[in-house]
Design a protein around this motif. Structure first.
Motif, PDB file in Angstrom:
ATOM      1  N   ARG A 198       0.591  -1.287   0.139  1.00 35.31           N
ATOM      2  CA  ARG A 198       0.150   0.029  -0.060  1.00 35.31           C
ATOM      3  C   ARG A 198       0.825   1.240  -0.150  1.00 35.31           C
ATOM      4  NH1 ARG A 198      -4.074   2.116   4.254  1.00 35.31           N
ATOM      5  NH2 ARG A 198      -2.698   1.071   5.765  1.00 35.31           N
ATOM      6  N   ALA A 199       0.687   2.172  -0.981  1.00 38.55           N
ATOM      7  CA  ALA A 199       1.369   3.415  -1.151  1.00 38.55           C
ATOM      8  C   ALA A 199       1.439   4.042   0.192  1.00 38.55           C
ATOM      9  CB  ALA A 199       1.075   4.172  -2.355  1.00 38.55           C
ATOM     10  N   GLY A 200       2.475   4.791   0.624  1.00 40.39           N
ATOM     11  CA  GLY A 200       2.451   5.599   1.760  1.00 40.39           C
ATOM     12  C   GLY A 200       2.748   4.959   3.225  1.00 40.39           C
ATOM     13  N   SER A 201       2.696   3.496   3.092  1.00 39.93           N
ATOM     14  CA  SER A 201       2.461   2.713   4.242  1.00 39.93           C
ATOM     15  C   SER A 201       3.757   1.907   4.468  1.00 39.93           C
ATOM     16  CB  SER A 201       1.472   1.773   4.253  1.00 39.93           C
ATOM     17  OG  SER A 201       1.863   0.628   3.334  1.00 39.93           O
ATOM     18  N   GLY A 202       3.922   1.509   5.858  1.00 39.20           N
ATOM     19  CA  GLY A 202       5.059   0.889   6.010  1.00 39.20           C
ATOM     20  C   GLY A 202       4.723  -0.802   6.039  1.00 39.20           C
ATOM     21  N   GLU A 203       3.768  -1.068   5.429  1.00 39.31           N
ATOM     22  CA  GLU A 203       3.098  -2.571   5.444  1.00 39.31           C
ATOM     23  C   GLU A 203       3.984  -3.351   4.518  1.00 39.31           C
ATOM     24  OE1 GLU A 203      -1.500  -1.578   6.564  1.00 39.31           O
ATOM     25  OE2 GLU A 203      -0.825  -2.165   4.435  1.00 39.31           O
ATOM     26  N   ILE A 204       3.917  -4.826   4.230  1.00 38.90           N
ATOM     27  CA  ILE A 204       4.552  -5.543   3.288  1.00 38.90           C
ATOM     28  C   ILE A 204       3.454  -5.726   2.437  1.00 38.90           C
ATOM     29  CG2 ILE A 204       5.833  -6.807   5.182  1.00 38.90           C
ATOM     30  CD1 ILE A 204       3.832  -9.187   5.141  1.00 38.90           C
ATOM     31  N   ALA A 205       4.145  -6.266   1.175  1.00 39.21           N
ATOM     32  CA  ALA A 205       3.188  -6.480  -0.093  1.00 39.21           C
ATOM     33  C   ALA A 205       2.149  -7.504   0.187  1.00 39.21           C
ATOM     34  CB  ALA A 205       4.166  -6.810  -1.226  1.00 39.21           C
TER      35      ALA A 205
END
Length: 602
Positions: free
Chosen positions: A488-495
């Motif tokens: 998710r764009a702008g986040s620190g989450e994984i794909a």
């Protein structure tokens, strides 16, 4: 049991770790008895000429009983604390009325020792007496040790702090919650944290410590320490995101909670991993100052820390929410975007527990099983806690596969067959090519692993009968996983996609040939989160089973490969449809099982 004591340091932030034990405080009574004895005060006349009706009304009140850690229900007696130093009356542990009379008399005599030991009870009584037209000049400023404690907290506001689940530490696998006390500002450098937890025996292994925590074999530990230190441990050492929920408690309510913490901080109480833990203690503290609420009744019999944030939010106790990213989330945000990314604009991760589905799940399904040809099968399932990879990932750590006390059964018109009874199962994938692979242990970075303890229905493929048997299955998995796809764009989450390759090993004990079989083999699969409400996974396993048998027509060793596919679509927050299928090669044929289920979370 080891002894600990509380140390108050005036005019400084303190670190206090109080392991609760007998003999932590000196005995005293409402009548300033100094030789350690206590009087049975049930028949003493209460001061202030209070009538029996007035005494009974206060003694039976929910507010008074909660201060003593009594059940709300009047037909249930007995405090959860049985240490004599927590009571003024000799039988105060079982008699809320006797303890009330003893406390009223101590207040009337201005017994400073009793007043300073129990400031919350004294404040409560002074307030109730004032409503009856009796003005008691209660001055807690004379209680120097208590004031030093209160000053060290400087609590004008309390916030719930949620530390997300730790994928590599069983003791923190269900996350953790604690209270932050500050002067009302998020940047308060003097903010303190109140943490109710357990300290296991250093000689106990992981499995032993887990069993003892579930069984209440450890005492609770109340820590009071600087928030900055605890925050650094979570964000940097454990690499766990934090969520801060400011509680809409008044300053008077906050002050009363602080007084009550002073009363209970040294008292022995067993800590139960599943139902009397960090989460229930925070709920209990709020219930003490809001007798009209009954938050503790809403948490259920198995209490997961993540549910507390959702319950407080649902009940309107949360006034504001703040996301605090861990160092790994920040690193992942740079990987997802670029080195010029403004980290102050990071999109909060979707692990806010207030958005999570409830942790209990029940399912009813219909399907087929080749062993029962031409007959429909019906499935019934129950999951005590927590979730698997097909459950909605909103509100939890990504790729969390952690189950406790789950049951699956299959029914047709002939019989009921227990398919699985999972006591405990977990799998932590830790993708090797992400920043979010948890670096607590450098040797474990990027390693996927799992372990299980369950009873499960298996097919004995050592001979042509292919009989089903319920066995005890104990096993472990180790390997690697890799993350791919779109984050998710702008986040620190994984794909959105993770694939893994593991080696599985274990032993099964039951009515299979020779009473046991040892198995080992590869497991590979992928998990894909198509949308926030749709996800699927596929897994291939090729275990090789062995048991020694020299009989004709019986195989001592054999492969038993299988292919499993699962898809789940959410219907709102508390319902979902799940479809699963498994095809397994047995001795001389292939068996397929499939089920479509309607799931309800509660």
């Amino acid at each position: 049991m080891a002894k600990f004591s509380f140390v108050a340091k005036q005019a400084a932030m303190v670190t206090i770790c109080v392991a609760i034990c007998h003999g932590a405080m000196a005995n005293s009574t409402a009548h300033s008895i100094t030789d350690g004895t206590q009087l049975k005060l049930t028949q003493l006349k209460p001061a202030f000429d209070l009538s029996d009706a007035q005494i009974n009304e206060i003694a039976d009140s929910v507010a008074w009983r909660r201060l003593l850690l009594f059940p709300d229900r009047l037909d249930k007696a007995g405090s959860r604390i049985d240490h004599p130093n927590f009571f003024l009356a000799k039988n105060g542990h079982n008699d809320a009325r006797a303890e009330l009379i003893a406390t009223i008399n101590a207040l009337a005599e201005m017994d400073n020792d009793a007043i300073c030991r129990f400031p919350a009870r004294m404040h409560f009584l002074a307030t109730r007496l004032k409503k009856l037209g009796i003005d008691v000049p209660l001055d807690l400023q004379k209680c120097q040790e208590f004031q030093a404690f209160a000053d060290s907290l400087d609590a004008k506001r309390l916030s719930l702090i949620f530390a997300e689940e730790h994928p590599n530490a069983l003791a923190s696998a269900f996350a953790h919650v604690l209270l932050r006390a500050d002067d009302g500002r998020d940047d308060d450098a003097r903010a303190m944290v109140i943490n109710y937890t357990v300290v296991p025996d250093a000689d106990d292994g992981t499995l032993t410590a887990t069993v003892k925590s579930i069984a209440g074999r450890y005492a609770g530990v109340m820590e009071i320490l600087p928030f900055a230190k605890k925050q650094a441990d979570y964000l940097q050492k454990d690499e766990r995101d934090l969520w801060q929920y400011a509680l809409n408690l008044s300053e008077d309510e906050v002050a009363q909670i602080v007084r009550h913490i002073w009363e209970v901080k040294d008292m022995a109480r067993p800590y139960f991993f599943t139902h009397d833990n960090c989460a229930t203690e925070i709920v209990r503290l709020i219930d003490v100052v809001r007798p009209q609420m009954a938050l503790q009744k809403r948490v259920g019999n198995i209490v997961i820390p993540a549910r507390i944030a959702a319950i407080l939010d649902e009940q309107g106790v949360v006034s504001s929410t703040k996301f605090i990213p861990s160092v790994s989330t920040i690193r992942q945000a740079y990987l997802n975007n670029d080195d010029e990314f403004d980290i102050s604009t990071i999109t909060p991760s979707r692990n806010n527990p207030a958005d999570a589905t409830p942790v209990h799940r029940i399912g009813i399904g219909v399907g087929l099983d080749d062993k029962w040809a031409k007959k429909a099968t019906y499935g019934i399932s129950f999951n005590g806690a927590y979730q698997d990879l097909l459950d909605n990932p909103m509100g939890v750590r990504p790729l969390l596969d952690l189950q406790l006390l789950s049951v699956d059964a299959i029914v047709n018109d002939e019989k009921v067959k227990l398919k699985d009874l999972t006591i405990f199962s977990t799998r932590s994938l830790n993708p090797a090519n992400t920043a979010k692979n948890n670096a607590t242990d450098p040797k474990g970075v990027g390693k996927a692993w799992g372990q299980r303890l369950r009873f499960t229905q298996v097919t004995d493929a050592s001979d042509t009968s292919n009989q089903d048997h319920l066995v005890l299955d104990v096993g472990m998995q180790k390997g690697k996983s890799w993350n791919m796809g779109q984050a998710r764009a702008g986040s620190g989450e994984i794909a959105d996609t993770t694939c893994y390759a593991l080696i599985d090993g274990g032993v099964q004990v039951g009515r299979v040939n020779q009473g046991y079989r040892i198995g080992a083999g590869p497991v590979a699969g992928c998990v894909h989160y198509a949308t926030d409400h749709l996800r699927g996974m596929i897994e291939v396993a090729a275990p090789y089973y062995y048991h020694h048998d020299s009989a004709d027509g019986v195989r001592s060793g054999y492969f038993q490969p299988s292919l499993s596919v699962g898809v789940q679509a959410d219907i709102g927050r508390t319902h979902a449809v799940r479809a699963v299928t498994k095809t397994e090669r047995n001795h001389h044929d292939t068996n397929t099982q499939a089920m479509v289920s309607l799931l309800t979370y509660f």
